[in-house]
Structures are given as C-alpha cells and as structure tokens.
Enzyme design. Structure first.
Site, PDB file in Angstrom:
ATOM      1  N   ARG A 134       5.416 -14.480   4.041  1.00  0.00           N
ATOM      2  CA  ARG A 134       4.066 -14.133   4.537  1.00  0.00           C
ATOM      3  C   ARG A 134       4.124 -13.447   5.902  1.00  0.00           C
ATOM      4  O   ARG A 134       3.249 -12.670   6.267  1.00  0.00           O
ATOM      5  CB  ARG A 134       3.149 -15.363   4.604  1.00  0.00           C
ATOM      6  CG  ARG A 134       1.755 -15.006   5.158  1.00  0.00           C
ATOM      7  CD  ARG A 134       0.753 -16.135   5.055  1.00  0.00           C
ATOM      8  NE  ARG A 134       1.274 -17.386   5.546  1.00  0.00           N
ATOM      9  CZ  ARG A 134       1.343 -17.729   6.833  1.00  0.00           C
ATOM     10  NH1 ARG A 134       0.909 -16.925   7.765  1.00  0.00           N
ATOM     11  NH2 ARG A 134       1.834 -18.903   7.180  1.00  0.00           N
ATOM     12  N   TYR A 172     -14.245   5.758   2.692  1.00  0.00           N
ATOM     13  CA  TYR A 172     -14.187   4.896   1.521  1.00  0.00           C
ATOM     14  C   TYR A 172     -15.288   3.831   1.604  1.00  0.00           C
ATOM     15  O   TYR A 172     -15.579   3.308   2.689  1.00  0.00           O
ATOM     16  CB  TYR A 172     -12.801   4.246   1.485  1.00  0.00           C
ATOM     17  CG  TYR A 172     -12.605   3.301   0.349  1.00  0.00           C
ATOM     18  CD1 TYR A 172     -12.489   3.771  -0.947  1.00  0.00           C
ATOM     19  CD2 TYR A 172     -12.541   1.936   0.572  1.00  0.00           C
ATOM     20  CE1 TYR A 172     -12.324   2.892  -1.995  1.00  0.00           C
ATOM     21  CE2 TYR A 172     -12.364   1.050  -0.478  1.00  0.00           C
ATOM     22  CZ  TYR A 172     -12.261   1.539  -1.757  1.00  0.00           C
ATOM     23  OH  TYR A 172     -12.092   0.676  -2.800  1.00  0.00           O
ATOM     24  N   ASP A 221      -7.155   7.623   8.195  1.00  0.00           N
ATOM     25  CA  ASP A 221      -6.874   7.147   6.831  1.00  0.00           C
ATOM     26  C   ASP A 221      -6.312   8.348   6.075  1.00  0.00           C
ATOM     27  O   ASP A 221      -7.035   9.292   5.754  1.00  0.00           O
ATOM     28  CB  ASP A 221      -8.160   6.628   6.188  1.00  0.00           C
ATOM     29  CG  ASP A 221      -7.940   6.092   4.772  1.00  0.00           C
ATOM     30  OD1 ASP A 221      -6.967   6.511   4.121  1.00  0.00           O
ATOM     31  OD2 ASP A 221      -8.753   5.265   4.320  1.00  0.00           O
ATOM     32  N   LYS A 223      -2.971   4.258  -4.023  1.00  0.00           N
ATOM     33  CA  LYS A 223      -3.239   5.606  -4.535  1.00  0.00           C
ATOM     34  C   LYS A 223      -1.932   6.402  -4.645  1.00  0.00           C
ATOM     35  O   LYS A 223      -1.070   6.021  -5.412  1.00  0.00           O
ATOM     36  CB  LYS A 223      -4.298   6.272  -3.657  1.00  0.00           C
ATOM     37  CG  LYS A 223      -5.483   5.362  -3.287  1.00  0.00           C
ATOM     38  CD  LYS A 223      -6.312   4.939  -4.493  1.00  0.00           C
ATOM     39  CE  LYS A 223      -7.281   3.796  -4.196  1.00  0.00           C
ATOM     40  NZ  LYS A 223      -8.163   3.983  -3.054  1.00  0.00           N
TER      41      LYS A 223
END
Ligand code: PLP
Length: 390
Positions: free
Chosen positions: A59, A111, A183, A208
């Site tokens: 983690r 987005y 982004d 993506k």
C-alpha cells in the site's frame, strides 16, 4: 533516472527502469505480495527511515512491480519521478489535497469526475476552487493575484479538442508563484510532454492510452521530487495504491505505447480527413486538420495529434443518436484510448448532466459524436462511419 532517459521514447517504454529481476526475467514480474521480509531489524530500519530503497509494504508503493512501473512512467514524461495510483481520479485527488489547498483554478472543460470533485467536494473541505472556461482567461490573472496556487487544465479537452498553450500558462502562473498541473490523458506522453513546456506536474488516467486495452483502471502523476515527495503520504493514507497485478499489466502496456499511439494518430488523421469531405458531417474537430483553429498551437506543443476526434452530424440530436446506434465497429461506450474504437454522444454521456444552455456555452452541440479511434484497419472504420451516416 535510468540510462534510458537518454534514449528515444520507444526505448524508454521498454527499458525505462533500472531494477533487475533476481532470476533474470527480462521484465519485472508481478510481485503479488502485501509485505516483504527483512534479514534483520537494521535492514528493516534502513528502508523505513529512507536510507535505502527497497520493498516493504505494497500500500506504500514499496513493491518491485510498482517501482518498475513508476520509473518507466517518469522516464516517458521526462520527469524526475512518478507515482502510480489505483485510478486517474485517485491521482487527481492526491494532487489537489497536496498542492491545491490554497485554491485551485481549473481552466476549460475537464473530465466530469474532475469537475465534480472541484465544484462540489473540495469546497466541503474548505478548499476554494474556480472553474473558468477557455474564453474567460482574463479571470485567471485576478485569481492568481488573489493567491490561487494551482492552475489545472486538460489539453486537448473533451469533446471539442480545444487546446491551451502550456508554455503561456506556466509563464503566467509562475510569475505569481503558482504551480501548473496538466491532465495529459488525451495526448499521452507520446504526443505531448507538458513538463518540457514548463508545467510542474502531469497527471494521467492510465485507464486510457497508457493502459490502452480497456482492461485496467489506474492513474499516474509525474513531476519533480520536491513536488511529488509530499504526495506520497496522501497516497499512502488515502489508500489509493495501484495493485501489483495492475502495475505489471500497465508496464506491459507501456512497452507498446509508442507504436499504439502512432497508429491511433495516423488512423484518426485519416478518419478526420475523410469526415471533412463527408456531406452528412457539418464539422470535424481534430487538432491535426490544417484548418482547425488550434492547429498552429498543436504543431508547437504536440508531437502527434492524438486518436480522439469529434464530428458534428448534419441534423439534430436524434440524427446523431441514430448514427451512434448504427455504428458496428465503434462500440457505444464512454472511455477512450483502447484498441477497440468507441463512440459517445457527449449530450447523452459525458456532458449529460449539463443543461442544454451549459453545453452550448461550452461549444458542445447535441449533434456531436466523439470518436476514440482504435487500432482496427482504418478502411473498416471509415466504411463503418459511412454506412452509419448513410
Ligand atoms: C477518464 C479520465 C479521468 C479519470 O480517470 P479514471 O482512471 O477513470 O479515474 C481523468 N481525466 C481524463 C481526461 C479522463 O479521460
């Protein structure tokens, strides 16, 4: 950084990390392991206290599959370092919580999840956020004077493929001591590397193009050690770590990123040109078209024009819906960047929540169709569009 940083992008996608597998595997396999054992407490403390790098707890990101991925991600964007995340939204959340607490301004369309986070959720934590559209850039100066410390935008944007000048934005923001985060999901580092134009941080939905096969959800952040260092604790305690199996899958995708994106670019260019000539198409939005308004800027800051394009169908909303429904190879689905071609009608999906007036304000018409051009034979894709438009 690795030796690979001196190499071409295609080489960096394959050899972008310095880690060696203990058994001679040519790539770092999946360490599907939550914790790692040490020979002694001294060795354990060396890693815990940062004197030595090494695996520790997954983690935290201290796992070989994640190390190899992050070094490759950094190399591809030309960054000092990178962090991987379990999604693009996780990367953005960690970015805003680390560097956006003194206010964030988001420029242009972004987005949907990003807009919701900025408009509705961060304000619940007392974080001031400002959403300004591309034709309201004059408001940016006042916000910077007011002390907003993070400027965020996508370029090209969804679905109109509007571009922002990364160099001009960073010059302006830096003059006020603000950071710029881009982004870069739509372009991918093959087509655009914002850090080369002065941007401070890059984020990706690796779901993506970086993943590229519509089979994984992941995110990434690239930048300097100074800026990414404090992000680490947020990622650790938000628990937004990428899973090792996903990291390994994403590393595999990065080995073909350059060839994939070059083919996406070539096919999208060919389709954009074919659609420009089509009588049932009133407009084509694609940065690679010579008459596209932002074509000159695209040539300046992009190495390729991407696999995303938007067409406006002659007629009304229902006519565009019929075209979307009749397409056979282009699947009717959100998302982008995979091997298979996808189509969405923004007014029914990505921008469905907006009122018609708000969509119009953003230049999004109801007869628009957004295409994510996949890796099928381009003549088949053009034939599919032609039969649906007919
Ligand atoms: C999909 C997308 C996101 C969100 O990424 P997830 O991986 O779905 O969390 C952010 N920005 C852009 C531009 C996207 O297309």
């Amino acid at each position: 950084m690795t030796e690979g940083s001196k190499h071409g992008l295609a080489t960096r996608g394959i050899h972008g990390y310095s880690l060696k597998d203990a058994h001679g595997s040519p790539h770092i396999p999946v360490y599907d392991t939550t914790t790692f054992a040490f020979a002694s407490t001294t060795d354990l403390l060396d890693v815990v206290d940062g004197r030595k790098s090494g695996s520790f707890y997954t983690r935290y990101g201290l796992n070989p599959s994640i190390f190899a991925l992050e070094e490759t991600l950094a190399s591809l964007e030309g960054a000092e370092m990178a962090w991987a995340f379990c999604s693009g939204m996780a990367a953005e959340t960690a970015l805003f919580l680390t560097h956006g607490r003194e206010g964030v301004v988001c420029i242009g369309d972004a987005y949907g999840g990003t807009l919701e986070l900025l408009a509705k959720q961060l304000p619940l934590l007392g974080i001031k956020t400002h959403l300004i559209l591309g034709d309201e850039l004059e408001r940016l100066d006042a916000l910077l004077v007011d002390g907003v410390k993070l400027v965020f935008f996508e370029t090209p944007t969804n679905p109109t493929l509007a571009l922002f000048d990364i160099r001009a934005m960073t010059t302006k923001a830096h003059a006020h001591g603000a950071l710029v985060a881009v982004d870069n999901t739509f372009a991918s580092p093959v087509n655009q590397r914002p850090l080369e134009f002065g941007a401070d941080v890059v984020v990706h939905s690796a779901t993506k193009y970086l993943g590229g096969h519509s089979d994984l959800t992941a995110g990434a952040m690239m930048g300097s050690k100074a800026l990414l260092g404090p992000v680490w604790t947020w990622r650790k305690n938000l628990g937004s770590m990428i899973a090792p199996v996903t990291a390994s899958l994403l590393s595999r995708s990065l080995r073909t990123l350059v060839v994939r994106v070059r083919q996406h670019n070539a096919a999208a260019q060919q389709i954009a040109e074919a659609m420009t000539r089509h009588p049932k198409v009133s407009r084509v939005f694609y940065p690679g078209l010579a008459d596209f308004p932002a074509h000159a800027l695209a040539k300046k800051q992009m190495h390729g024009f991407g696999g995303m394009l938007t067409i406006e169908v002659v007629g009304r909303r229902d006519d565009a819906t019929r075209v979307a429904d009749r397409l056979k190879l282009f699947a009717l689905a959100p998302s982008l960047g995979g091997t298979e071609s996808l189509v969405t009608q923004p007014c029914t999906t990505t921008h469905h929540e907006l009122t018609p007036a708000e969509r119009a304000r953003r230049g999004i018409s109801d007869s628009m169709l957004r295409l994510s051009v996949g890796l099928e034979a381009v003549e088949d894709l053009i034939a599919d569009l032609e039969q649906a438009l007919r």
